[in-house]
Design an enzyme around this catalytic site. Structure first.
Site, short mmCIF file in Angstrom:
data_model
loop_
_atom_site.label_atom_id
_atom_site.label_comp_id
_atom_site.label_asym_id
_atom_site.label_seq_id
_atom_site.Cartn_x
_atom_site.Cartn_y
_atom_site.Cartn_z
N LYS A 177 7.20 -2.91 -4.34
CA LYS A 177 6.86 -1.66 -5.02
C LYS A 177 7.01 -1.79 -6.54
O LYS A 177 7.52 -0.90 -7.20
CB LYS A 177 7.73 -0.53 -4.48
CG LYS A 177 7.56 -0.33 -2.98
CD LYS A 177 8.30 0.86 -2.48
CE LYS A 177 8.19 1.07 -0.99
NZ LYS A 177 6.88 0.95 -0.41
N CYS A 178 6.54 -2.88 -7.07
CA CYS A 178 6.68 -3.21 -8.49
C CYS A 178 5.30 -3.30 -9.12
O CYS A 178 4.32 -3.63 -8.44
CB CYS A 178 7.42 -4.55 -8.60
SG CYS A 178 7.53 -5.24 -10.27
N GLY A 179 5.21 -3.01 -10.39
CA GLY A 179 3.94 -3.16 -11.10
C GLY A 179 3.42 -4.59 -11.09
O GLY A 179 2.23 -4.82 -11.26
N LEU A 180 4.32 -5.55 -10.86
CA LEU A 180 3.92 -6.96 -10.83
C LEU A 180 3.59 -7.45 -9.42
O LEU A 180 3.21 -8.61 -9.24
CB LEU A 180 5.04 -7.83 -11.42
CG LEU A 180 5.41 -7.55 -12.87
CD1 LEU A 180 6.58 -8.41 -13.32
CD2 LEU A 180 4.22 -7.73 -13.80
N THR A 181 3.69 -6.57 -8.43
CA THR A 181 3.45 -6.95 -7.03
C THR A 181 2.09 -7.62 -6.82
O THR A 181 1.99 -8.52 -5.98
CB THR A 181 3.63 -5.73 -6.09
OG1 THR A 181 4.97 -5.24 -6.25
CG2 THR A 181 3.40 -6.08 -4.65
#
Length: 165
Positions: free
Chosen positions: A38-42
């Site tokens: 659930k990360c912007g970098l996922t």
């Protein structure tokens, strides 16, 4: 780059409750990364999987370690994480048990890896999800911060130089 020739032998817990080491995946290159769903970098999962597909037969293994230490961005169970990785990103590389990469209870593998300096000469704490460590067959460790994408030319160069042709 740091020489951590014994880092390949540090045990860690696998997703199925077993134990492995980086050496368990062979004597090629390991790209170790702390992952989060659930990360912007996922979306880096896509590039990590592409590296695995491109270089896997030559000896690269991407090794994922779910970590929930950064704003709770990996809250699920290991089973939920594995399902998400497989169904959303088609991940075929090993994703292991959840770990801590900083602070109390830091996994021994990450205690060793964090001694490696990045391109700016900074060692120490993992900054965020998707920090990458490329471990060569000889035990050299190269560190890349989270915003360096898996397909960055610097990462590709280390992989290419370290694998047989």
């Amino acid at each position: 780059m740091t020489d951590l020739s014994s880092v390949r032998d540090i045990p860690f817990a696998t997703a199925d409750g077993g134990e492995a080491t980086l050496a368990s995946y062979g004597d090629g290159v390991a790209l170790v990364v702390n992952v989060a769903s659930k990360c912007g970098l996922t979306p880096q999962y896509e590039q990590l999987e592409q590296l695995q597909r491109t270089y896997g037969e030559r000896g690269l293994t991407v090794v994922g370690f779910p970590c929930n230490q950064f704003f709770g961005q990996e809250p699920g169970s290991v089973e939920e994480i594995l399902d998400y990785c497989a169904t959303t990103w088609g991940v075929s590389f090993p994703v292991n048990d959840k770990i801590k990469v900083n602070g109390r209870g830091t996994a021994p593998l990450y205690q060793a890896l964090k001694t490696t300096q990045d391109a700016n000469g900074k060692a120490g704490a993992v900054k965020w999800n998707f920090e990458k460590f490329v471990i060569t067959p000889t035990g050299e460790v190269h560190r890349f911060r989270p915003t360096t994408t898996p397909d960055d030319p610097q990462i590709i160069a280390v992989i290419e130089q370290s694998l047989p042709r």
